[in-house]
Design a protein around this motif. Structure first.
Motif, PDB file in Angstrom:
ATOM      1  N   THR A   1      -9.308  -1.233   3.606  1.00  0.00           N
ATOM      2  CA  THR A   1      -8.137  -0.529   3.069  1.00  0.00           C
ATOM      3  C   THR A   1      -7.475  -1.359   1.972  1.00  0.00           C
ATOM      4  O   THR A   1      -7.106  -0.832   0.916  1.00  0.00           O
TER       5      THR A   1
ATOM      6  N   ARG B   1      -9.613  -1.200  -1.062  1.00  0.00           N
ATOM      7  CA  ARG B   1      -9.505   0.103  -1.728  1.00  0.00           C
ATOM      8  C   ARG B   1      -8.199   0.188  -2.522  1.00  0.00           C
ATOM      9  O   ARG B   1      -8.174   0.732  -3.621  1.00  0.00           O
ATOM     10  N   HIS B   2      -7.143  -0.371  -1.973  1.00  0.00           N
ATOM     11  CA  HIS B   2      -5.871  -0.434  -2.709  1.00  0.00           C
ATOM     12  C   HIS B   2      -6.055  -1.267  -3.973  1.00  0.00           C
ATOM     13  O   HIS B   2      -5.627  -0.858  -5.066  1.00  0.00           O
TER      14      HIS B   2
ATOM     15  N   ALA C   1      -7.974   0.543  -6.549  1.00  0.00           N
ATOM     16  CA  ALA C   1      -7.153   1.575  -7.200  1.00  0.00           C
ATOM     17  C   ALA C   1      -6.248   0.949  -8.246  1.00  0.00           C
ATOM     18  O   ALA C   1      -6.050   1.512  -9.335  1.00  0.00           O
ATOM     19  N   GLU C   2      -5.711  -0.235  -7.950  1.00  0.00           N
ATOM     20  CA  GLU C   2      -4.863  -0.928  -8.944  1.00  0.00           C
ATOM     21  C   GLU C   2      -5.677  -1.309 -10.174  1.00  0.00           C
ATOM     22  O   GLU C   2      -5.239  -1.106 -11.311  1.00  0.00           O
TER      23      GLU C   2
ATOM     24  N   ARG D   1      -9.154   8.252  -0.243  1.00  0.00           N
ATOM     25  CA  ARG D   1     -10.383   7.881  -0.963  1.00  0.00           C
ATOM     26  C   ARG D   1     -10.046   7.287  -2.344  1.00  0.00           C
ATOM     27  O   ARG D   1     -10.637   6.298  -2.748  1.00  0.00           O
TER      28      ARG D   1
ATOM     29  N   PRO E   1      -6.756   6.163  -3.979  1.00  0.00           N
ATOM     30  CA  PRO E   1      -5.292   6.012  -3.859  1.00  0.00           C
ATOM     31  C   PRO E   1      -4.555   6.182  -5.190  1.00  0.00           C
ATOM     32  O   PRO E   1      -5.083   5.835  -6.244  1.00  0.00           O
TER      33      PRO E   1
ATOM     34  N   LEU F   1      -2.462   1.711   1.241  1.00  0.00           N
ATOM     35  CA  LEU F   1      -3.395   2.107   0.181  1.00  0.00           C
ATOM     36  C   LEU F   1      -2.709   2.424  -1.143  1.00  0.00           C
ATOM     37  O   LEU F   1      -3.225   2.082  -2.212  1.00  0.00           O
ATOM     38  N   SER F   2      -1.576   3.059  -1.061  1.00  0.00           N
ATOM     39  CA  SER F   2      -1.042   3.729  -2.248  1.00  0.00           C
ATOM     40  C   SER F   2      -0.504   2.755  -3.279  1.00  0.00           C
ATOM     41  O   SER F   2      -0.017   1.669  -2.953  1.00  0.00           O
ATOM     42  N   LEU F   3      -0.565   3.179  -4.522  1.00  0.00           N
ATOM     43  CA  LEU F   3      -0.010   2.360  -5.605  1.00  0.00           C
ATOM     44  C   LEU F   3       1.511   2.384  -5.535  1.00  0.00           C
ATOM     45  O   LEU F   3       2.174   1.431  -5.941  1.00  0.00           O
TER      46      LEU F   3
END
Lengths: 108, 403
Positions: free
Chosen positions: A74, A77-78, A81-82, B92, B94, B161-163
């Motif tokens: 997790t 994955r974060h 994404a960044e 999947r 974020p 997960l999220s930005l």
């Protein structure tokens, strides 16, 4: 909320089975078992219990590692994404720079 | 000059029967001033035609291949199955999550039961609570404990997960920060577009002197209808000139409204409109009431759009004093202790017998909404936060979101 006992853990220990039926039949069966099987079965049950307890501990260890890996994944994955978001930003900046350069070259 | 943000936008949309769909439909028209928007939904053909004319709309399944075209994705996540595909994609790929409900646990437990797949539920409980979570999940599975819907929010993974996370109230922001101190979070108020509305009192054929108490929005178990109906029955017995107007859909047959009306013999005193599809009609029915009762227990951390619409129409609302409802200034609504039937009775009695108080609270409510729920400011705060999350320079015209 009930007692914090793991269901798997609580089922790991095999309990001796007590015969059901009329008192006379039960006593006869218990007596026969104590002569014919108890001492042999008791050793096997002990081995099985030891194995079961080790299995429960091993499963808990596997669970703990899966949870840790889930958290790591997790986090990764974060981070991905960044990085992806920054990649998109950088690409847009590059496009702007290319457009400016193009304008400057045409002016020169 | 900084180019406009290019956003992939994920939300239920009208005609889906959920408050978030209406919220998004309203927000989009303000966000589009600041950003290019592409909408991703389960079923593009089913989206309201007026939205289809204004925005490119793609199936959610098309997003993975297109994702690098966008600065980021905005995911509206709530506590029901309308958000299912959105929730999956937010995990999947974020992006920025708008968390409409703090508690996602009921949705995850329902999904496990519906799909007969227990593993994802156990995984989330384990993610949140470690080995203890696995033990609890198995206890739930074996029916040894009741559902744990309000024991653990199960939003931990989304927070990690999220930005960035957008919430609509301080209560949820505080809870999120306690669970994850490092999370980037903005409190952006729910917006309200100022609407006019016309009372439909004439259609009810009730005498002019009756005081109409309204109950609006989706009727779920946490609306505490048994308590409300029992209290209304006592009120009606003491003041026969009171009437009750119920407007909204009963979700999943969770509440037997007709049975409650029958049990208290209130057939003549209650009018039920059922689900009202268009917002103007909904507002007109809301303007028909003299005051509202909007109870929620437990609260899922939501901010009630229905309550804000009522405040914008200068209608006093009786609320339980917790969560976002407890954050409202005391002079713009009537807050009562949670599940306190005596206090609820007193609140209803006070409002029905004191019309001047209704007017005073209503005026203050309308002013409060005008000052805090301006849609242009809300849209600007969204953009400012997304820019901040993406480390883009913030344009001078945007507002800084509350931190």
């Amino acid at each position: 909320m009930s007692e914090p006992t793991d269901w798997l853990h609580s089922k790991a220990t095999i309990q001796e089975h007590h015969f059901q039926g009329t008192p006379l039949i039960s006593r006869l069966r218990e007596a026969w078992a104590s002569v014919a099987a108890r001492w042999m079965v008791r050793a096997v049950v002990q081995q099985q219990n030891e194995f079961n307890h080790l299995l429960v501990l091993r499963l808990q260890d596997v669970d703990a590692r899966i949870i840790a890996q889930d958290k790591d994944t997790t986090q990764l994955r974060h981070d991905l994404a960044e990085v992806t978001a920054q990649l998109v930003q950088n690409r847009r900046l590059l496009e702007q720079i290319a457009q400016r350069l193009d304008r400057l070259e045409r002016q020169a | 000059m900084q180019p406009k943000l290019n956003l992939a936008y994920f939300s239920p949309l009208p005609p889906q029967h959920t408050g978030v769909a209406d919220y998004s439909a309203g927000l989009l028209s303000y966000l589009r001033k600041h950003a290019d928007l592409t909408l991703f939904v389960d079923n593009p053909d089913g989206v309201d035609p007026s939205l289809k004319k204004q925005y490119p709309i793609h199936p959610i399944t098309a997003y993975p291949a297109q994702r690098l075209q966008f600065d980021t994705a905005v995911y509206h996540v709530g506590n029901n199955r309308h958000h299912e595909a959105i929730y999956d994609l937010a995990r999947r790929y974020p992006g920025v999550v708008v968390l409409h409900d703090y508690y996602l646990h009921p949705y995850l437990a329902d999904r496990a039961a519906r799909e007969k797949n227990f593993t994802p539920y156990a995984r989330e409980l384990a993610y949140a609570q470690g080995l203890e979570g696995i033990r609890l999940a198995w206890q739930v599975r074996r029916g040894e404990v009741p559902r744990l819907d309000h024991a653990f929010p199960l939003n931990d993974r989304l927070l990690d997960l999220s930005l960035g996370i957008i919430v609509h109230n301080q209560t949820v922001a505080t809870d999120c920060r306690q669970r994850r101190p490092g999370v980037k979070i903005a409190v952006i108020p729910h917006f309200v577009t100022q609407h006019g509305a016309t009372s439909r009192r004439d259609e009810l054929n009730w005498p002019d002197e009756v005081v109409i108490i309204g109950h609006y929005g989706y009727i779920t178990a946490n609306r505490q209808m048994p308590l409300f109906m029992e209290t209304f029955a006592r009120i009606h017995e003491a003041w026969p000139q009171t009437r009750l107007l119920i407007t909204g859909e009963i979700v999943n047959q969770e509440v037997d409204v007709a049975g409650l009306i029958g049990a208290y013999g209130l057939e003549e005193a209650v009018h039920v409109t059922g689900y009202v599809p268009d917002q103007q009609s909904f507002l007109d029915w809301m303007a028909t009431a003299d005051f509202l009762v909007n109870l929620r227990d437990p609260t899922m951390g939501e901010t009630s759009g229905t309550t804000l619409l009522a405040l914008a129409l200068a209608r006093p609302v009786v609320l339980f004093d917790h969560g976002w409802y407890g954050e409202l200034p005391a002079d713009v609504c009537y807050q009562v202790p949670v599940m306190d039937d005596a206090a609820l009775f007193t609140a209803m009695e006070t409002l029905l017998t004191r019309p001047e108080l209704r007017t005073q609270i209503g005026d203050q409510a309308q002013r409060h909404v005008r000052e805090t729920c301006d849609p242009d400011s809300v849209a600007a705060a969204y953009i400012a936060f997304i820019n901040q999350v993406l480390l883009r320079p913030t344009a001078a015209t945007t507002h800084s979101p509350a931190q």
